[in-house]
Design an enzyme around this catalytic site. Structure first.
Site, PDB file in Angstrom:
ATOM      1  N   VAL A  23     -22.900  -6.379 -22.642  1.00  0.00           N
ATOM      2  CA  VAL A  23     -22.797  -5.881 -23.228  1.00  0.00           C
ATOM      3  C   VAL A  23     -22.305  -4.785 -22.439  1.00  0.00           C
ATOM      4  O   VAL A  23     -21.239  -4.280 -22.339  1.00  0.00           O
ATOM      5  CB  VAL A  23     -24.063  -4.866 -23.534  1.00  0.00           C
ATOM      6  CG1 VAL A  23     -23.584  -3.842 -24.853  1.00  0.00           C
ATOM      7  CG2 VAL A  23     -25.355  -5.707 -23.749  1.00  0.00           C
ATOM      8  N   MET A  66     -30.866   1.033 -11.975  1.00  0.00           N
ATOM      9  CA  MET A  66     -30.939   2.332 -11.405  1.00  0.00           C
ATOM     10  C   MET A  66     -30.256   4.198 -12.709  1.00  0.00           C
ATOM     11  O   MET A  66     -29.991   4.948 -12.336  1.00  0.00           O
ATOM     12  CB  MET A  66     -28.947   2.677 -10.523  1.00  0.00           C
ATOM     13  CG  MET A  66     -29.549   1.685  -9.907  1.00  0.00           C
ATOM     14  SD  MET A  66     -28.027   1.937  -8.088  1.00  0.00           S
ATOM     15  CE  MET A  66     -26.903   1.679  -9.208  1.00  0.00           C
ATOM     16  N   HIS A  96     -28.839  -2.217 -19.857  1.00  0.00           N
ATOM     17  CA  HIS A  96     -29.667  -2.626 -19.929  1.00  0.00           C
ATOM     18  C   HIS A  96     -31.066  -2.692 -20.796  1.00  0.00           C
ATOM     19  O   HIS A  96     -31.881  -3.708 -20.597  1.00  0.00           O
ATOM     20  CB  HIS A  96     -30.577  -1.165 -19.780  1.00  0.00           C
ATOM     21  CG  HIS A  96     -29.463   0.002 -18.499  1.00  0.00           C
ATOM     22  ND1 HIS A  96     -28.503   0.685 -18.513  1.00  0.00           N
ATOM     23  CD2 HIS A  96     -29.424  -0.788 -16.991  1.00  0.00           C
ATOM     24  CE1 HIS A  96     -27.911   0.625 -16.868  1.00  0.00           C
ATOM     25  NE2 HIS A  96     -28.762   0.133 -16.167  1.00  0.00           N
ATOM     26  N   LYS A 130     -20.226  -1.986 -20.809  1.00  0.00           N
ATOM     27  CA  LYS A 130     -20.835  -0.721 -20.530  1.00  0.00           C
ATOM     28  C   LYS A 130     -21.063  -0.139 -19.107  1.00  0.00           C
ATOM     29  O   LYS A 130     -21.853  -1.699 -18.581  1.00  0.00           O
ATOM     30  CB  LYS A 130     -22.017  -0.405 -21.669  1.00  0.00           C
ATOM     31  CG  LYS A 130     -21.639  -1.135 -23.217  1.00  0.00           C
ATOM     32  CD  LYS A 130     -22.675   0.412 -23.478  1.00  0.00           C
ATOM     33  CE  LYS A 130     -22.342  -0.454 -25.800  1.00  0.00           C
ATOM     34  NZ  LYS A 130     -22.596   1.064 -26.284  1.00  0.00           N
ATOM     35  N   GLY A 144     -28.036  -8.687 -15.256  1.00  0.00           N
ATOM     36  CA  GLY A 144     -26.607  -8.557 -15.834  1.00  0.00           C
ATOM     37  C   GLY A 144     -25.834  -9.234 -16.020  1.00  0.00           C
ATOM     38  O   GLY A 144     -25.401  -9.422 -14.502  1.00  0.00           O
ATOM     39  N   HIS A 159     -27.807   2.695 -21.071  1.00  0.00           N
ATOM     40  CA  HIS A 159     -27.425   2.316 -21.403  1.00  0.00           C
ATOM     41  C   HIS A 159     -27.430   1.000 -22.599  1.00  0.00           C
ATOM     42  O   HIS A 159     -28.835   0.675 -22.009  1.00  0.00           O
ATOM     43  CB  HIS A 159     -25.892   1.696 -20.842  1.00  0.00           C
ATOM     44  CG  HIS A 159     -25.559   1.696 -20.094  1.00  0.00           C
ATOM     45  ND1 HIS A 159     -26.063  -0.307 -20.345  1.00  0.00           N
ATOM     46  CD2 HIS A 159     -25.442   1.356 -18.982  1.00  0.00           C
ATOM     47  CE1 HIS A 159     -25.452  -0.634 -18.872  1.00  0.00           C
ATOM     48  NE2 HIS A 159     -25.307   0.314 -18.502  1.00  0.00           N
TER      49      HIS A 159
END
Ligand code: AMP
Length: 280
Positions: free
Chosen positions: A176, A30, A37, A184, A147, A34
């Site tokens: 991450v 979306m 991604h 994040k 993720g 960061h």
């Protein structure tokens, strides 16, 4: 890197790549990129000839009182970061391009949504599954990258491809984190300074739960209670804390096997989620 806004153009690019025998990896996002991604893009880059990143804030997965309007957006910055990370094609359609009319049908997720975000955000995963199915039909990737941070989403999408025999492999990548442990998230920019300072407690609370389990605690309710106590003095409110079997997302009476510890916490302008998956 090409930035494409229409379905027919992206289809033409993919058809051309496939004719040349190239493999395609898709990273749905979306936007407001960061390092979470970027880690997915990096994995896709290693495994595929052509890396497509979709950038679409999907209205279908936001509830009426959620943050669709306030979801952070910055297309130019995203384009720069995606280019640097090695994306070949950004597919960035408008809402009208994806949903020219009210959709005539939607996917209704039946399993694994009576808990966690499925419970606290009714209809959310129907919206996610519907848009991801559309993206799979449009891009026809060999693999798609998601993720572990959104673990329930990954489980729902694995169930979707197996239920509908979609020939796309779902690849999951580890969460991450910031240096202080905060996962994040694009939504972190909507935290106040005090909230941002406090928010790493969510991950710490999960680690505290893991420690109890490692020390021999087997009652999920005791672990959940301890995690809740860990964050109880925070300035936000707990949405849920759960321990479930993974990936079935079923409750258990004794903590054993592969389990996921999950927390969702509301700050004033951002709802944060985090999880850890451990084997006991
Ligand atoms: P979003 O743009 O928030 O929809 O996320 C796009 C993809 O990035 C999803 O598959 C997320 O699970 C993944 N993602 C988001 N945050 C992280 C993170 N901190 N680490 C790894 N993956 C992430």
């Amino acid at each position: 890197m090409k930035v494409i806004r229409t379905i027919h153009e992206v289809r033409a690019e993919i058809a051309d790549a496939k004719m040349r025998g190239l493999s395609v990896g898709l990273v749905p996002t979306m936007g407001y990129l960061h390092e979470g991604h970027l880690s997915l893009i990096k994995e896709a880059r290693v495994r595929h000839d052509v890396v497509v990143m979709s950038l679409f804030v999907n209205p279908l997965q936001f509830g009426p009182n959620e943050d669709f309007e306030h979801y952070p957006r910055n297309g130019k910055r995203d384009e720069r970061l995606a280019r640097e990370a090695g994306v070949d094609i950004i597919f960035n359609p408008s809402v009208e391009e994806m949903y020219p009319t009210e959709p005539a049908m939607k996917i209704r997720v039946e399993k694994g949504v009576d808990v966690l975000c499925g419970k606290s955000r009714p209809g959310h995963f129907d919206g996610v599954a519907t848009v991801v199915m559309k993206l799979f039909q449009i891009v026809q990737p060999d693999e798609a990258f998601f993720g572990e941070k959104d673990a329930q989403q990954a489980v729902v999408l694995m169930n979707m491809v197996s239920t509908f025999n979609v020939p796309v492999k779902i690849v999951t990548c580890p969460t991450v984190r910031e240096e202080d442990g905060l996962a994040k998230s694009s939504r972190n920019v909507n935290l106040s300074k005090t909230e941002r300072h406090e928010a790493p407690m969510l991950y710490k609370a999960l680690l505290h739960g893991e420690k109890l389990i490692r020390q021999g605690e087997t009652d999920p309710l005791v672990v959940i209670d301890n995690i809740k106590q860990f964050v109880q003095d925070g300035s936000g409110t707990i949405d849920y804390v759960e321990i479930l079997q993974y990936p079935s997302l079923e409750r258990m009476e004794t903590v054993t096997g592969k389990v996921i510890l999950v927390i969702s916490y509301h700050y004033e302008r951002a709802r944060l989620i985090d999880n850890i998956i451990i084997t006991v």
